[in-house]
Structures are given as structure tokens and as C-alpha cells.
Design an enzyme around this catalytic site. Sequence first.
Site, short mmCIF file in Angstrom:
data_model
loop_
_atom_site.label_atom_id
_atom_site.label_comp_id
_atom_site.label_asym_id
_atom_site.label_seq_id
_atom_site.Cartn_x
_atom_site.Cartn_y
_atom_site.Cartn_z
N ALA A 113 1.39 -0.54 1.99
CA ALA A 113 1.12 0.96 1.89
C ALA A 113 2.01 1.45 0.52
O ALA A 113 3.23 0.73 0.33
CB ALA A 113 1.53 1.65 2.74
N PRO A 114 1.39 2.32 -0.31
CA PRO A 114 0.06 3.04 -0.22
C PRO A 114 -1.07 2.12 -0.35
O PRO A 114 -2.11 2.70 -0.22
CB PRO A 114 0.44 4.06 -1.17
N LYS A 117 -1.02 -3.07 -4.58
CA LYS A 117 -0.98 -4.41 -4.40
C LYS A 117 -2.26 -4.84 -3.69
O LYS A 117 -2.89 -5.92 -4.03
CB LYS A 117 0.16 -5.17 -4.13
N CYS A 232 11.31 -4.04 -6.14
CA CYS A 232 11.56 -3.10 -7.35
C CYS A 232 12.81 -2.86 -7.58
O CYS A 232 13.37 -1.70 -7.69
CB CYS A 232 10.67 -1.73 -7.20
#
Length: 463
Positions: A113-114, A117, A232
Site C-alpha cells: 500500500a498504497p 510499486k 526511503c
Amino acid sequence: MSLPQALLDSLSQVTGYQADSFIKTHELGESPTSIRINPDKINTPPAHLNIQSPVLWNQYGYYLNARPAFTFDPYFHAGTYYVQEASSMFLEYAVKQSVDLDEDLRVLDLCAAPGGKSTLLASLLSPDSLLVSNEVIKSRANILVDNMSKWGLSNTYVTNNDPKDFSRIGGYFDLIVVDAPCSGSGLFRRDPEAVVEWSLDNVAMCSQRQQRILADVWDSLKEGGILLYSTCSYSEAENETIMDWVIDNLSAKNIVLDKKDTDTIQQWGIVRTESPENKAIGYRFYPDQAKGEGFFLAAFQKTKADYKPFHRPHIKPQRTKSFKHEKSVLSQWITGLEDYMWFEKNDNFYLINPEHESDLKILQSNLYIKKAGILLGQIGAKDLIPEHELALSTILSEQVPILNVSYEQAIAYLRKDDFVPDTNQRGWCGIAYEEHILGWGKALGNRFNNYYPKELRILSRLP
């Protein structure tokens, strides 16, 4: 933007970190906006989005000159593009360098989610490949279903399971993508509030959680299969340290993605980094060097199976009722119905690739599935009562009536407001803006029923 001093201190010895430009880039606070088009719906990005330039490491990615109000763009709601951070689109390069996309693959996006990818993967895989997109948090899994439905493909499933649940199907997946929950330092420009929540303690907690997630899902990867791990975060504890942990604990070897493209990677501004112990290669994105946000990715191959290999069972044909009426109805709504497998469950009809029949039974027996293939709708005495998912799919027949509406009418439709289009059509029709379908409506003489899902409607007003 004032960055945590503890973060800056922790990055001082990290490969590729350039303190002055890194800090200056965050002080400016200008974050690029990028989209990735859906190649199954459009061939070029919509002109009204004011494209600036392509994303160099993704064939479908584009930077915009400015961030528009995506909420009020019918093209967005029709699933013609996805708003995705450019650095994370590097996943396409990693997939192309690590697996054979001409093969029919079984792929898991574990923390999906969301849907950024997952939609990227769906655009790369062959039609007979199967993508399982998983999200452990129920509310986020619902968002994932919506975004995968917008993308419109029949070879995508959505599950709502804990990573450890996938160990029940040992050796099933050819490729697993783990975009792991992390401390989020790479997204500070997009989410300044995350700066306040960042701490070294949170980094340590995230690192432990990342190890647990990887260990839980590892058994479901087949021997020789590929794991793509990403975050990230800028922190070594969530990136290079994890690379060493994977190699030391999970019978894995590191895959170098840029053996033939080292110069290209450098030209893109991507930093090649090594883990401290095993010298495994990973790839870092810094916003002062590559046009995007902070991102990290590394690839691994499973070298040994510590489980009994999983074999897909042979499915014996079962005698069922003929569904003659249902077939007659569905053939009016779906292009090439004979090329698909469709079935009924709880009065709803679903459509999947026939190559995935055994896969569906395997997944149903071991996991909680929220979406499988395409939900078509219910069949009444005379016709199909179509679901929203069918309207957004790529299998819809050209025989289905389409009603093109103006921009103002499209926004009214997406807001689920009452409006009466000027049409002589009667019955079900796809409501479209510039030929891109947004959902269903039903024309009844001087009345028009808006069937756009209430939970998806636009709540705000035009700026």
C-alpha cells in the site's frame, strides 16, 4: 527545513553523503513531482499535466513542471497514471536487471500500500505472470484494492496478511519486493512533520522490524528466486547493515544490478554503496544528486532452500452447471471472454487468467484475499449489474455503451452530484472523459443514476 543533528552526524561517514549540498537541498524544500503512466491505458502522458522531462531510470515515468490538483483530474481517477516519487521508480531497473520478464513469474509485493510499486510491477509483468500485492494494515489494504482496480489488469491479486503467513507457501514466489517500513528520513522534503518523529531510537526499532519482516517472508521465496529490498531512509542501520544481515542469516547472495551500466548509474546521480562486512552492493538516492527523494535499494538471490519445495497442485476438472445464461450475458460486456476463467462466489462473478486457477486455490487455502482478478458484478434475470472494477478494467468490450461527458460533468460525476447528461442512450453506460472511463451510470429517460462508489467520491470543491 532544519534537519535533526543526530541524523546529520550519523550520515557523516556514509557513502555518497555530501553535507553542504544535502543540507542546502532540504533548506530549499523544493520536492519534484512525478507521475508514471499506465501503458495499458495510454501511450503518452496527458498533455494537460505540463510534462517537464522523463525519469531516466523508468520508461513510463515523467517529471512535471508543477504539481497540479490531481484530485480534480479525471485522467487520474480513470487510472491512466499514478503519482509516484521518482526515485522509487528505480524498481523497474532493478527488476529488469534481476529477472527474466519474458517468463511467467509469481511475484509478491509484500508491503504494497498504497500501490506505487505494485502498479509499476503490473506494467512490467507478462499477462500469464501473477502479482500478489499484500498489505498488513486493513485500512491501507482497502486503498491498495482501489489503486489496483484503477490499474485495470486481471493478473493482480490483493491480500491482507502478516508477512509470516506467507511461510505457509514455501518456495512459491520467483520475485519478492519488500519496500520495508522505515524511519522515513528520505521523505522529509515531502513530509516535514516526519522530521519531528525521527530519532535514532526509531531507526533502531525499524531496523529490527525490517529483519523480522525479511525473516518471516523468506521461506516463500523459491531457491534461485530474487528479493528486492528497499527503504526511503538514509540510515545505514536500515540499509547497508540490513544487507549484511540478509547475507549472514538468510542463505542469500547479493546481486549487482549495474555490472554493465556503472557509468550510466553514476550519470543518473545514483550512488553505489557497499555493506561494511560483506561488501554487498546497494544503491542510494540523495536529493542533491539524483532528481528525487531519498531512497535505497539492494537485490539478493536465494542460494539454498531450507524448506520442502512447494508444488502447485493439479486441478481436476469439476462438473458444474452450464452457466449458459451467464456466459451469454458476460460475453456482451467482456472482450474475448473465452480467453478467461470466470466463476461465481457469493452471487458475484469474478474473472481471472485461466493459468492462475491453481494459484487462486493455493492462495485461498493459505491467505486472506481481498481482490482476485476482476470483480465483474452480479447477474440478474436479464443483464449484468456491473461493478466499478469492471468499468476501470482493460477487458471491457467495445460493445458496452460509453457516454462521454464534459470536464464539469466529469467532476460532478466524481463528486456523485446529480446531473442529467444530454443523451438518448438508455440503460447502463460507461461514463467517460475524453474516452477514459470513470465508472458506471444508468440513463432512464429524464433521469440519470450515478453509480460512482460513494467511498471514492471527491469531497472537496474545485480550487
